[in-house]
Design an enzyme around this catalytic site. Structure first.
Site, PDB file in Angstrom:
ATOM      1  N   LYS A   1       5.774  -2.366   2.680  1.00 35.38           N
ATOM      2  CA  LYS A   1       4.829  -1.367   3.256  1.00 35.38           C
ATOM      3  C   LYS A   1       4.057  -1.472   4.136  1.00 35.38           C
ATOM      4  O   LYS A   1       2.774  -1.643   3.467  1.00 35.38           O
ATOM      5  CB  LYS A   1       4.894  -0.029   3.193  1.00 35.38           C
ATOM      6  CG  LYS A   1       3.863   1.052   3.961  1.00 35.38           C
ATOM      7  CD  LYS A   1       4.284   1.308   4.704  1.00 35.38           C
ATOM      8  CE  LYS A   1       2.793   2.244   5.461  1.00 35.38           C
ATOM      9  NZ  LYS A   1       1.681   1.522   5.798  1.00 35.38           N
TER      10      LYS A   1
ATOM     11  N   GLU B   1      -3.639  -3.562  -6.985  1.00 41.85           N
ATOM     12  CA  GLU B   1      -5.057  -4.022  -6.465  1.00 41.85           C
ATOM     13  C   GLU B   1      -6.398  -3.654  -5.591  1.00 41.85           C
ATOM     14  O   GLU B   1      -5.026  -3.173  -3.848  1.00 41.85           O
ATOM     15  CB  GLU B   1      -4.831  -5.543  -5.481  1.00 41.85           C
ATOM     16  CG  GLU B   1      -3.645  -6.425  -5.691  1.00 41.85           C
ATOM     17  CD  GLU B   1      -4.163  -7.649  -6.654  1.00 41.85           C
ATOM     18  OE1 GLU B   1      -5.698  -7.661  -7.037  1.00 41.85           O
ATOM     19  OE2 GLU B   1      -3.793  -8.716  -7.156  1.00 41.85           O
TER      20      GLU B   1
ATOM     21  N   GLU C   1     -17.966   1.148  -1.661  1.00 43.84           N
ATOM     22  CA  GLU C   1     -17.324  -0.007  -0.686  1.00 43.84           C
ATOM     23  C   GLU C   1     -17.045   0.060   1.517  1.00 43.84           C
ATOM     24  O   GLU C   1     -17.406   1.229   1.426  1.00 43.84           O
ATOM     25  CB  GLU C   1     -15.684  -0.828  -1.163  1.00 43.84           C
ATOM     26  CG  GLU C   1     -15.503  -1.299  -0.267  1.00 43.84           C
ATOM     27  CD  GLU C   1     -13.772  -2.050  -0.630  1.00 43.84           C
ATOM     28  OE1 GLU C   1     -13.071  -1.448  -0.099  1.00 43.84           O
ATOM     29  OE2 GLU C   1     -13.268  -3.690  -0.989  1.00 43.84           O
TER      30      GLU C   1
ATOM     31  N   CYS D   1     -12.432  -7.421   0.405  1.00 41.67           N
ATOM     32  CA  CYS D   1     -12.209  -6.141  -0.632  1.00 41.67           C
ATOM     33  C   CYS D   1     -12.889  -7.197  -1.677  1.00 41.67           C
ATOM     34  O   CYS D   1     -13.350  -6.804  -2.602  1.00 41.67           O
ATOM     35  CB  CYS D   1     -10.683  -6.707  -1.687  1.00 41.67           C
ATOM     36  SG  CYS D   1      -9.166  -7.818  -1.519  1.00 41.67           S
TER      37      CYS D   1
HETATM   38  P1  NAP Z   1      -5.800   2.131   1.794  1.00 47.53           P
HETATM   39  O1  NAP Z   1      -5.321   3.270   2.969  1.00 47.53           O
HETATM   40  O2  NAP Z   1      -5.488   2.628   0.395  1.00 47.53           O
HETATM   41  O3  NAP Z   1      -3.747   1.748   2.896  1.00 47.53           O
HETATM   42  C1  NAP Z   1      -3.240   1.071   2.317  1.00 47.53           C
HETATM   43  C2  NAP Z   1      -1.838   0.966   2.335  1.00 47.53           C
HETATM   44  O4  NAP Z   1      -1.663   1.971   1.745  1.00 47.53           O
HETATM   45  C3  NAP Z   1      -1.720   0.776   4.038  1.00 47.53           C
HETATM   46  O5  NAP Z   1      -0.496   0.808   4.174  1.00 47.53           O
HETATM   47  C4  NAP Z   1      -1.535   2.388   4.400  1.00 47.53           C
HETATM   48  O6  NAP Z   1      -1.246   2.613   5.092  1.00 47.53           O
HETATM   49  C5  NAP Z   1      -0.621   3.114   2.665  1.00 47.53           C
HETATM   50  N1  NAP Z   1      -1.482   4.367   2.059  1.00 47.53           N
HETATM   51  C6  NAP Z   1      -2.261   5.430   3.067  1.00 47.53           C
HETATM   52  N2  NAP Z   1      -1.718   6.551   1.951  1.00 47.53           N
HETATM   53  C7  NAP Z   1      -1.365   6.565   0.795  1.00 47.53           C
HETATM   54  C8  NAP Z   1      -0.364   7.296   0.283  1.00 47.53           C
HETATM   55  N3  NAP Z   1      -0.846   8.222  -0.345  1.00 47.53           N
HETATM   56  N4  NAP Z   1       0.764   6.620  -0.054  1.00 47.53           N
HETATM   57  C9  NAP Z   1       1.178   5.387  -0.362  1.00 47.53           C
HETATM   58  N5  NAP Z   1       0.660   4.704   0.869  1.00 47.53           N
HETATM   59  C10 NAP Z   1      -0.242   4.774   1.276  1.00 47.53           C
HETATM   60  O7  NAP Z   1      -6.567   0.760   2.635  1.00 47.53           O
HETATM   61  P2  NAP Z   1      -6.662   0.483   3.464  1.00 47.53           P
HETATM   62  O8  NAP Z   1      -7.933   1.465   4.117  1.00 47.53           O
HETATM   63  O9  NAP Z   1      -5.899   0.023   4.819  1.00 47.53           O
HETATM   64  O10 NAP Z   1      -7.088  -1.078   2.785  1.00 47.53           O
HETATM   65  C11 NAP Z   1      -8.202  -1.411   2.426  1.00 47.53           C
HETATM   66  C12 NAP Z   1      -8.744  -1.283   1.369  1.00 47.53           C
HETATM   67  O11 NAP Z   1      -7.960  -2.580   0.618  1.00 47.53           O
HETATM   68  C13 NAP Z   1     -10.332  -1.541   0.305  1.00 47.53           C
HETATM   69  O12 NAP Z   1     -10.364  -0.460  -0.319  1.00 47.53           O
HETATM   70  C14 NAP Z   1      -9.997  -2.657   0.007  1.00 47.53           C
HETATM   71  O13 NAP Z   1     -10.882  -3.359  -0.726  1.00 47.53           O
HETATM   72  C15 NAP Z   1      -8.815  -2.699  -0.436  1.00 47.53           C
HETATM   73  N6  NAP Z   1      -8.491  -4.121  -0.702  1.00 47.53           N
HETATM   74  C16 NAP Z   1      -8.204  -4.903  -2.028  1.00 47.53           C
HETATM   75  C17 NAP Z   1      -7.174  -6.209  -2.095  1.00 47.53           C
HETATM   76  C18 NAP Z   1      -7.081  -6.490  -3.646  1.00 47.53           C
HETATM   77  O14 NAP Z   1      -6.969  -7.675  -3.235  1.00 47.53           O
HETATM   78  N7  NAP Z   1      -8.022  -6.007  -4.410  1.00 47.53           N
HETATM   79  C19 NAP Z   1      -7.128  -6.723  -1.111  1.00 47.53           C
HETATM   80  C20 NAP Z   1      -7.056  -6.485   0.299  1.00 47.53           C
HETATM   81  C21 NAP Z   1      -8.264  -4.843   0.377  1.00 47.53           C
HETATM   82  P3  NAP Z   1      -1.715   3.232   5.847  1.00 47.53           P
HETATM   83  O15 NAP Z   1      -2.232   1.742   6.792  1.00 47.53           O
HETATM   84  O16 NAP Z   1      -0.651   4.102   7.100  1.00 47.53           O
HETATM   85  O17 NAP Z   1      -2.448   3.927   5.853  1.00 47.53           O
END
Ligand code: NAP
Ligand code: MG
Length: 497
Positions: A198, A272, A403, A306
């Protein structure tokens, strides 16, 4: 709606690919179709209810394509297709076959590197230089690396019998769309699982193009299924009883919700999540190199990283000097068209992320912090935010704790090693940290005492497929990359002597 490689794209790219080998097929730079379907069982199809989302180019706000938005029925179909492939052709494939197909996929990605780099930049806003030199080569490296493991798994976990888990659900964020897809797919496939992936709502196009290459490489239908959509699509995947494991990269808030949703269900999980990395500069460091590290640590990919070094901690004795040089260096950063090869800082990925960054910085000012931004402005159209320094930070302000996920760096000073470690560790996150010093013993002591999954010394943001990556505390659990990353995709039982 934009479609085939507009002259505009070619013109904006200029010489960015002058030194690049032309793509094998001699294709134009990139072709964007007006519509994309879901990839289920090797075929493309619209969502069952016909729902779509529109993905845009954040540097202009222009629509790029309409993409199917998968609902629960589509997720169900994708899991069923993945299960059929697991019980059928993929389960029957030998480890050597899996290796061969992964090698082929890696080669195909290299062949079409230009296309992927341009598409990644258009859909997500990152500078073409980064997409070209970091995202695409690293994605290929992950595929090559894991191809090598596919027929050697018994050496990865000696003394254990390793079996695949079955169907794995993988949910990825928008900041490294292709790279995160490769990080997820490569170990899962090397270990013999099938996948429902996804991608993030704002940047689905490179994962869809990668799915075309999966097909071209000759993977059996259903081994890799891609369900584009929004948060509800991810939630449907998490809730599906047919998945043996969920691998999630994204925000801590969503990660916590997923862990709750899976509690008691016996589904494997790796998370992650977010970070608030400390970047620590001692007074014996090579300051010019440290400045480059600091800039890369927070302004790479607009700070949508991240493991970004988003909290600078500088030893008091050199704080004035470091700040002066950092401000001068920031004056040289070019913020603008992501397709221009001279751009250092591209577009913020979405309007909502831009609003979030602004709120953070406005809030910091209200809480008494000082803000510095370079004198050159940012483009009016599209979503842009200037590189930003936040000083007069005590540590309790929201901007120092949460963050931001943008090009915003907080700065604090410290006197002793102990104080540096205490400040660095005073966060609920634990993903990354960086240390700049000439003293080897100090590096080792800091690495032992910092609560972070990754500690870089005299460098920052270095990634390698052989090196495990992941967090502690609220940055998540589980590792990706290296031998450790394989374990997350294997069912391990001791081999009896
Ligand atoms: P996010 O809002 O948590 O979304 C991540 C993914 O999850 C997207 O595909 C999102 O879909 C989906 N999603 C949203 N709500 C969900 C739910 N209730 N159940 C299951 N899946 C759901 O995060 P983001 O804003 O895209 O990404 C930024 C974050 O990722 C930051 O906090 C960053 O630190 C973290 N990150 C961590 C790493 C690591 O390796 N630790 C690497 C990269 C990023 P949609 O896009 O359609 O909302
Ligand atoms: Mg987009």
């Amino acid at each position: 709606m934009a479609t085939t490689p507009s002259r505009d794209v070619a013109a904006r790219l200029g010489e960015a690919f002058a030194d690049y080998a032309p793509s094998a097929e001699g294709r134009d730079i990139v072709t964007i179709r007006p519509e994309y379907g879901l990839v289920i069982g090797g075929a493309e199809r619209p969502a069952a209810d016909g729902a779509t989302i529109t993905t845009i180019d954040p540097s202009t706000g222009d629509a790029l394509a309409r993409v199917a938005e998968a609902g629960a029925a589509d997720v169900d179909a994708a899991v069923a297709a993945a299960r059929r492939a697991y019980d059928g052709a993929w389960g029957a494939a030998s480890p050597r076959d899996r290796a061969k197909l992964l090698f082929r996929l890696a080669r195909l990605l290299q062949d079409r590197a230009r296309e992927f780099a341009v598409l990644e930049t258009l859909d997500g806003g990152k500078p073409i230089r980064e997409a070209r030199d970091v995202d695409v080569p690293l994605a290929a490296q992950h595929l090559f690396y894991h191809a090598g493991w596919a027929d050697k798994l018994e050496y990865a976990v000696p003394g254990m019998r390793a079996r695949a888990l079955g169907v794995v659900g993988q949910i990825i964020p928008w900041n490294f769309p292709l790279l995160m897809a490769a990080w997820k797919l490569a170990p899962a496939l090397a270990c013999g699982n099938t996948v429902v992936l996804k991608p993030a709502e704002t940047s689905p196009l490179t994962a869809l193009l990668l799915a075309e290459l999966v097909d071209e490489a000759g993977f059996p239908p259903g081994v890799v299924n891609v369900v584009t959509g929004a948060g509800a699509t991810g939630a449907a995947l998490v809730d599906h009883p047919g998945v043996a494991k969920i691998a999630f990269t994204g925000s801590t808030a969503v990660g916590k919700g997923i862990r709750r949703a899976l509690a008691g269900r016996g589904v494997r999980l790796t998370l992650e999540l977010g970070g608030k990395g400390a970047h620590i500069v001692f007074d014996d460091a090579a300051i010019d190199q440290a400045i480059e590290g600091i800039v890369d640590g927070i302004f790479f990919n607009q700070g949508h990283v991240c493991c970004a070094g988003s909290r600078l901690l500088v030893q008091e004795t050199v704080a004035g000097d470091v700040m002066e040089r950092l401000r001068a260096r920031m004056e040289l950063l070019r913020v603008g068209d992501p397709l221009d090869k001279n751009t250092d800082v591209g577009a913020i990925n979405s309007h909502s992320q831009l609003v979030r960054i602004r709120e953070f910085v406005d809030g910091a000012v209200e809480e008494g912090c000082a803000v510095h931004q370079p004198s050159r402005g940012v483009p009016d159209a599209g979503f842009f935010y200037p590189p930003t320094l936040v000083t007069d930070v005590g540590g309790s302000e929201r901007i120092a704790r949460e963050e931001v996920f943008g090009p915003v760096l907080t700065v604090q000073s410290f006197r002793t090693e102990r104080e540096a470690v205490d400040r660095a560790n005073s966060t609920r996150y634990g993903l990354s940290a960086g240390v700049w010093t000439e003293k080897g013993a100090r590096i080792l002591w800091m690495a032992d005492n910092l609560h972070a999954g990754v500690v870089w010394a005299n460098t920052f943001n270095r990634f390698d497929a052989a090196s495990p990556f992941g967090g502690v505390r609220e940055s998540g659990f589980g590792r990706e990359g290296g031998r450790h990353g394989l374990e997350a995709y294997l069912d391990l039982t001791p081999v009896r002597a």
